[in-house]
Design a protein around this motif. Sequence first.
Motif, PDB file in Angstrom:
ATOM      1  N   VAL A  72     -27.967 -47.679   0.628  1.00  0.00           N
ATOM      2  CA  VAL A  72     -27.468 -48.258  -0.617  1.00  0.00           C
ATOM      3  C   VAL A  72     -26.017 -48.715  -0.443  1.00  0.00           C
ATOM      4  N   HIS A  73     -25.754 -49.958  -0.831  1.00  0.00           N
ATOM      5  CA  HIS A  73     -24.419 -50.538  -0.661  1.00  0.00           C
ATOM      6  C   HIS A  73     -24.003 -51.317  -1.900  1.00  0.00           C
ATOM      7  N   ASN A  74     -22.674 -51.411  -2.063  1.00  0.00           N
ATOM      8  CA  ASN A  74     -22.133 -52.370  -3.022  1.00  0.00           C
ATOM      9  C   ASN A  74     -21.676 -53.586  -2.216  1.00  0.00           C
ATOM     10  N   PHE A  75     -21.000 -54.524  -2.861  1.00  0.00           N
ATOM     11  CA  PHE A  75     -20.663 -55.774  -2.174  1.00  0.00           C
ATOM     12  C   PHE A  75     -19.411 -55.684  -1.310  1.00  0.00           C
ATOM     13  N   THR A  76     -18.836 -54.490  -1.233  1.00  0.00           N
ATOM     14  CA  THR A  76     -17.728 -54.246  -0.319  1.00  0.00           C
ATOM     15  C   THR A  76     -18.161 -53.378   0.845  1.00  0.00           C
ATOM     16  N   SER A  77     -18.914 -52.354   0.561  1.00  0.00           N
ATOM     17  CA  SER A  77     -19.264 -51.373   1.589  1.00  0.00           C
ATOM     18  C   SER A  77     -20.085 -51.970   2.723  1.00  0.00           C
ATOM     19  N   TYR A  78     -20.980 -52.903   2.407  1.00  0.00           N
ATOM     20  CA  TYR A  78     -21.809 -53.462   3.474  1.00  0.00           C
ATOM     21  C   TYR A  78     -20.956 -54.221   4.488  1.00  0.00           C
ATOM     22  N   LYS A  79     -19.863 -54.860   3.997  1.00  0.00           N
ATOM     23  CA  LYS A  79     -18.973 -55.574   4.909  1.00  0.00           C
ATOM     24  C   LYS A  79     -18.285 -54.614   5.875  1.00  0.00           C
ATOM     25  N   ASP A  80     -17.923 -53.438   5.374  1.00  0.00           N
ATOM     26  CA  ASP A  80     -17.306 -52.423   6.233  1.00  0.00           C
ATOM     27  C   ASP A  80     -18.281 -51.981   7.317  1.00  0.00           C
ATOM     28  N   PHE A  81     -19.544 -51.817   6.951  1.00  0.00           N
ATOM     29  CA  PHE A  81     -20.563 -51.412   7.919  1.00  0.00           C
ATOM     30  C   PHE A  81     -20.849 -52.527   8.913  1.00  0.00           C
ATOM     31  N   PHE A  82     -20.897 -53.754   8.441  1.00  0.00           N
ATOM     32  CA  PHE A  82     -21.058 -54.889   9.357  1.00  0.00           C
ATOM     33  C   PHE A  82     -19.960 -54.864  10.419  1.00  0.00           C
ATOM     34  N   GLN A 113     -27.567 -62.345   4.324  1.00  0.00           N
ATOM     35  CA  GLN A 113     -28.344 -62.542   5.545  1.00  0.00           C
ATOM     36  C   GLN A 113     -27.671 -63.554   6.465  1.00  0.00           C
ATOM     37  N   CYS A 114     -27.060 -64.570   5.892  1.00  0.00           N
ATOM     38  CA  CYS A 114     -26.336 -65.551   6.705  1.00  0.00           C
ATOM     39  C   CYS A 114     -25.155 -64.889   7.424  1.00  0.00           C
ATOM     40  N   GLU A 115     -24.454 -63.995   6.731  1.00  0.00           N
ATOM     41  CA  GLU A 115     -23.367 -63.248   7.364  1.00  0.00           C
ATOM     42  C   GLU A 115     -23.899 -62.433   8.538  1.00  0.00           C
ATOM     43  N   ALA A 116     -25.029 -61.749   8.314  1.00  0.00           N
ATOM     44  CA  ALA A 116     -25.626 -60.929   9.364  1.00  0.00           C
ATOM     45  C   ALA A 116     -26.048 -61.776  10.556  1.00  0.00           C
ATOM     46  N   ASP A 117     -26.648 -62.925  10.274  1.00  0.00           N
ATOM     47  CA  ASP A 117     -27.085 -63.825  11.357  1.00  0.00           C
ATOM     48  C   ASP A 117     -25.905 -64.283  12.205  1.00  0.00           C
ATOM     49  N   GLU A 118     -24.782 -64.583  11.553  1.00  0.00           N
ATOM     50  CA  GLU A 118     -23.592 -65.034  12.280  1.00  0.00           C
ATOM     51  C   GLU A 118     -23.060 -63.933  13.198  1.00  0.00           C
ATOM     52  N   ILE A 119     -23.072 -62.708  12.699  1.00  0.00           N
ATOM     53  CA  ILE A 119     -22.610 -61.571  13.509  1.00  0.00           C
ATOM     54  C   ILE A 119     -23.513 -61.382  14.720  1.00  0.00           C
ATOM     55  N   LEU A 120     -24.816 -61.419  14.504  1.00  0.00           N
ATOM     56  CA  LEU A 120     -25.762 -61.220  15.594  1.00  0.00           C
ATOM     57  C   LEU A 120     -25.659 -62.327  16.638  1.00  0.00           C
ATOM     58  N   ALA A 121     -25.495 -63.553  16.170  1.00  0.00           N
ATOM     59  CA  ALA A 121     -25.403 -64.687  17.092  1.00  0.00           C
ATOM     60  C   ALA A 121     -24.119 -64.641  17.916  1.00  0.00           C
ATOM     61  N   LYS A 122     -23.049 -64.173  17.324  1.00  0.00           N
ATOM     62  CA  LYS A 122     -21.757 -64.120  18.012  1.00  0.00           C
ATOM     63  C   LYS A 122     -21.763 -63.091  19.127  1.00  0.00           C
ATOM     64  N   GLY A 123     -22.462 -61.983  18.933  1.00  0.00           N
ATOM     65  CA  GLY A 123     -22.476 -60.923  19.925  1.00  0.00           C
ATOM     66  C   GLY A 123     -21.274 -60.015  19.800  1.00  0.00           C
ATOM     67  N   PRO A 124     -21.245 -58.936  20.580  1.00  0.00           N
ATOM     68  CA  PRO A 124     -20.133 -57.980  20.495  1.00  0.00           C
ATOM     69  C   PRO A 124     -18.880 -58.514  21.182  1.00  0.00           C
ATOM     70  N   GLU A 125     -17.784 -57.853  20.925  1.00  0.00           N
ATOM     71  CA  GLU A 125     -16.516 -58.228  21.552  1.00  0.00           C
ATOM     72  C   GLU A 125     -16.619 -58.070  23.062  1.00  0.00           C
ATOM     73  N   LYS A 126     -16.115 -59.032  23.798  1.00  0.00           N
ATOM     74  CA  LYS A 126     -16.207 -59.021  25.251  1.00  0.00           C
ATOM     75  C   LYS A 126     -15.340 -57.912  25.841  1.00  0.00           C
ATOM     76  N   TRP A 127     -15.887 -57.204  26.828  1.00  0.00           N
ATOM     77  CA  TRP A 127     -15.124 -56.169  27.510  1.00  0.00           C
ATOM     78  C   TRP A 127     -13.980 -56.773  28.316  1.00  0.00           C
ATOM     79  N   THR A 128     -12.846 -56.101  28.302  1.00  0.00           N
ATOM     80  CA  THR A 128     -11.732 -56.491  29.161  1.00  0.00           C
ATOM     81  C   THR A 128     -11.998 -55.978  30.576  1.00  0.00           C
ATOM     82  N   GLN A 129     -11.238 -56.477  31.539  1.00  0.00           N
ATOM     83  CA  GLN A 129     -11.387 -56.006  32.918  1.00  0.00           C
ATOM     84  C   GLN A 129     -11.048 -54.525  33.021  1.00  0.00           C
ATOM     85  N   ASP A 130     -10.040 -54.068  32.261  1.00  0.00           N
ATOM     86  CA  ASP A 130      -9.699 -52.644  32.260  1.00  0.00           C
ATOM     87  C   ASP A 130     -10.870 -51.792  31.784  1.00  0.00           C
ATOM     88  N   THR A 131     -11.545 -52.251  30.731  1.00  0.00           N
ATOM     89  CA  THR A 131     -12.695 -51.515  30.220  1.00  0.00           C
ATOM     90  C   THR A 131     -13.822 -51.489  31.245  1.00  0.00           C
TER      91      THR A 131
END
Length: 239
Positions: A72-82, A113-131
């Motif tokens: 269960v989410h309100n219109f702010t909390s889901y963004k935090d989870f995203f 759903q459009c927000e979610a699709d954009e996140i999924l399409a973008k992928g996670p943050e790229k690892w640095t060489q140090d990581t």
Amino acid sequence: MEIKNRPEPVNAANLFIEKYFPNCDGAILAGSVVRGDATETSDLDIVVFDQNIHSSYRESLIEFGWPIELFVHNFTSYKDFFESDAKRARPTLPRMVSEGVILKGENVIVPIQCEADEILAKGPEKWTQDTINIKRYFLTDTLDDFIGCDNRAEGIFIVGTLAELVSEFVLRTNNCWIGKSKWIVRSLKEFDEDFASRYVKAFDTYYKKDDKKLVINLVDEVLQHYGGRFFSGFSLGKK
């Protein structure tokens, strides 16, 4: 649990929303019943959006013959989870929202759903060489423990850690989302079905035959593209 004559997933989810959240702004049914890979123990993943909810929460219950996982989410909390899901590279909520069947509030749900699709399409943050180097070290360290281990009981758990580290390394260095439990294999298949098959075979062979060779070869193959095993010269926190 009684499953005879229970409603179909979408019908059960609609009944649940009508009973418990009749005034919510929107709701989605997600999970295996939507993807088409449900089993006898599958539950209904239901995501509810309600602007009157003060804070998000998760709850498990049984209704209409179904185990239900409720988010269960309100219109702010889901963004935090995203945002937090994207940072940890495990897009649990974005994936549920993206794949979900809309039960209520299409005009509210579609933009989310459009927000979610954009996140999924973008992928996670790229690892640095140090990581990458840090991950190489811990992967090497665990592999060394595995190679040197002559205690079957300990080896079972070392190789479990190794399996998680390998999957994370392969997926993150290829800018793919990671998973845990069953989502490890699913995420690897999304990335490369051939690699996923060899990954499963390697660890399955160890578990069945106590044969380490395929696991060792697989880890070395993965590390080879980034300089191989890494021990000498590693430093963390030194100033």
